[in-house]
Design an enzyme around this catalytic site. Structure first.
Site, PDB file in Angstrom:
ATOM      1  CE  LYS A 166      -9.740   9.014   0.378  1.00  0.00           C
ATOM      2  NZ  LYS A 166     -10.581   7.852   0.917  1.00  0.00           N
ATOM      3  CG  ASP A 167     -14.172   8.785   1.595  1.00  0.00           C
ATOM      4  OD1 ASP A 167     -13.694   7.979   0.849  1.00  0.00           O
ATOM      5  OD2 ASP A 167     -13.718   8.992   2.723  1.00  0.00           O
ATOM      6  NE  ARG A 174      -7.500   6.023  -6.924  1.00  0.00           N
ATOM      7  CZ  ARG A 174      -6.361   6.069  -6.313  1.00  0.00           C
ATOM      8  NH1 ARG A 174      -5.116   6.337  -7.040  1.00  0.00           N
ATOM      9  NH2 ARG A 174      -6.002   5.766  -5.074  1.00  0.00           N
ATOM     10  NE  ARG A 175      -4.381   3.598  -3.406  1.00  0.00           N
ATOM     11  CZ  ARG A 175      -4.806   3.556  -2.312  1.00  0.00           C
ATOM     12  NH1 ARG A 175      -5.859   2.738  -1.766  1.00  0.00           N
ATOM     13  NH2 ARG A 175      -4.735   4.944  -1.606  1.00  0.00           N
ATOM     14  NE  ARG A 234     -13.979  -1.113   2.101  1.00  0.00           N
ATOM     15  CZ  ARG A 234     -15.043  -1.202   2.851  1.00  0.00           C
ATOM     16  NH1 ARG A 234     -15.784  -2.217   2.886  1.00  0.00           N
ATOM     17  NH2 ARG A 234     -15.437  -0.335   3.678  1.00  0.00           N
ATOM     18  NE  ARG A 264      -7.414   0.157   3.965  1.00  0.00           N
ATOM     19  CZ  ARG A 264      -7.956   0.750   2.658  1.00  0.00           C
ATOM     20  NH1 ARG A 264      -7.134   0.736   1.575  1.00  0.00           N
ATOM     21  NH2 ARG A 264      -8.999   1.332   2.404  1.00  0.00           N
ATOM     22  CB  CYS A 297     -18.564   2.456  -6.014  1.00  0.00           C
ATOM     23  SG  CYS A 297     -19.427   0.789  -5.974  1.00  0.00           S
TER      24      CYS A 297
END
Length: 311
Positions: A83-84, A133-134, A151, A157, A244
Site C-alpha cells: 500500500k506504500d 481514503r478514511r 500521522r 498515534r 496521494c
C-alpha cells in the site's frame, strides 16, 4: 545457482517495519537455514515529515530511501507494504518484486478508549487520521464525526490518542497485529464500512533485477493468491493514475476455486460522490482485470473527479 550466504534486508526503522522484517527473516530461515540475514534500517523522509505527504511527493516518501539503498548495493532485499509503494509509476529502474507474502487482514480497526463502536460515537467525536481514503468514507457514512490530522507510526498515534489529541483512531488491523497491539481494538470494521487501500495487508520483497541469487532465494516465500491480488490492484491504480490526495479504495480476492474479483471505489474528498465498480476476472488475467475495473470507473467520471482534487 548457489544461494547467497548473507542477505542484507533494508527497511524503514519504525517498530512496525522492523516487525515485518522479522517475519521475512523467520520465513526465509525456515526455507533456507544456511542463509544469514542482516537488517539495514533507514529512516525515510515520510517517517520524518509529519505534514501533508503531498508536499513530499506522496507515498513515495516512504520508499525513496529504501529504494536508494537497494539500488546502491547497500542492501540486497527491501521489504515494503504494498500500500506504500506508488502504483502510478513503475518501480525504480533495475528493481523488481521477487515475491508477495501471504496476505494479512485487510480491514481497518477503530480504537476508542471508552469502548464505543463506530456507530455509537456521538457527534463531534474527533477521529485521528490523515488518510484521505478514511476521511472520505467517514464523511459519506458518518458525517457527524470530525477527522483531525494525525500521522506517525501506529505506536506514536496511540500515544497521541492517550494524550488527548483525538478521541478515537482508525488503524490497519494488519499493522496492529504486527506490533502485537490488538488489545486496544474496539471494533474491526467490515470492508463494506471502510473499504481498504490498494495493497492492504500485503508485504512485497523487492530485489535488484540482476541479483538472481537473492531472487531465487526469496521467491519461494511468495504466495500465489497474494501475487494475483496485488497484480490486479496495482494495475487498477496504475491505469487510474490516482495521486496521494485521491480517495481511492479497493481490494481483489482470489477464491479457492481460482476465481478472482476486484471491487474498487473512488470518492470525492467530502464523500458526497462515490463511484463503484466490481468485476470478476473469469478468463481475464489479474492485470487485465485491474485495467477493466479502472476503465469502468473512468467511464463513470473518475478521471474528472481525480483531476479536480488538489495535490
Amino acid at each position: 545457482m548457489s544461494a547467497p550466504e548473507l542477505i542484507r534486508i533494508v527497511s524503514r526503522s519504525s517498530p512496525m517495519a522492523l516487525a515485518q522484517v522479522e517475519r521475512v527473516r523467520a520465513e526465509l530461515s525456515a526455507q533456507h537455514p544456511g542463509i544469514r540475514t542482516e537488517v539495514v534500517p533507514v529512516t525515510t523522509s515520510g517517517d520524518r515529515w509529519m505534514g501533508d505527504l503531498a508536499k513530499l511527493g506522496g507515498k513515495g516518501a516512504f520508499t525513496k530511501e529504501v529504494d536508494a539503498a537497494l539500488i546502491a548495493g547497500e542492501a540486497d532485499l527491501a521489504v515494503h507494504c504494498v500500500k506504500d509503494v506508488p502504483a502510478d509509476r513503475p518501480l525504480p529502474a533495475g528493481t523488481t518484486f521477487a515475491a508477495f507474502l501471504k496476505r494479512d487482514d485487510i480491514r481497518d480497526a477503530l480504537i476508542h478508549p471508552g469502548g464505543l463502536t463506530l456507530d455509537e460515537l456521538p457527534a463531534g467525536t474527533r477521529i485521528g487520521t490523515s488518510s484521505v481514503r478514511r476521511i472520505a468514507q467517514l464523511a459519506a457514512s458518518h458525517p457527524h464525526l470530525e477527522c483531525v490530522p494525525m500521522r506517525g507510526n501506529a505506536n506514536r498515534r496511540l500515544e497521541k490518542l492517550a494524550s488527548g489529541e483525538a478521541d478515537a483512531l482508525l488503524l490497519a488491523v494488519s499493522g496492529l497485529e504486527r506490533i502485537e497491539r490488538m488489545d486496544v481494538v474496539t471494533e474491526v470494521l467490515s470492508v463494506d464500512t471502510m473499504c481498504p487501500p490498494i495493497g492492504a495487508g500485503i508485504l512485497a520483497l523487492q530485489c535488484r533485477e540482476d541479483d538472481t541469487a537473492t531472487i531465487d532465494a526469496v521467491s519461494g516465500l511468495g504466495d500465489p493468491a497474494a501475487h494475483r491480488e496485488a497484480t490486479a490492484e496495482r494495475m487498477f491504480l496504475h491505469v487510474l493514475q490516482g495521486h496521494c490526495n485521491s480517495p481511492i479504495a479497493g481490494y481483489a480476492r482470489a477464491e479457492r476455486s481460482g476465481d478472482l474479483s476486484l471491487r474498487a471505489r473512488v470518492f470525492t474528498p467530502d464523500g458526497k460522490t462515490v463511484l463503484n465498480a466490481h468485476e470478476w476476472a473469469g478468463p481475464l488475467d489479474p492485470a487485465t482485470l485491474g485495467t477493466s475495473v479502472a476503465v469502468a470507473l473512468l467511464r463513470q467520471g473518475a478521471r474528472e473527479l481525480i483531476d479536480h482534487i488538489a495535490h
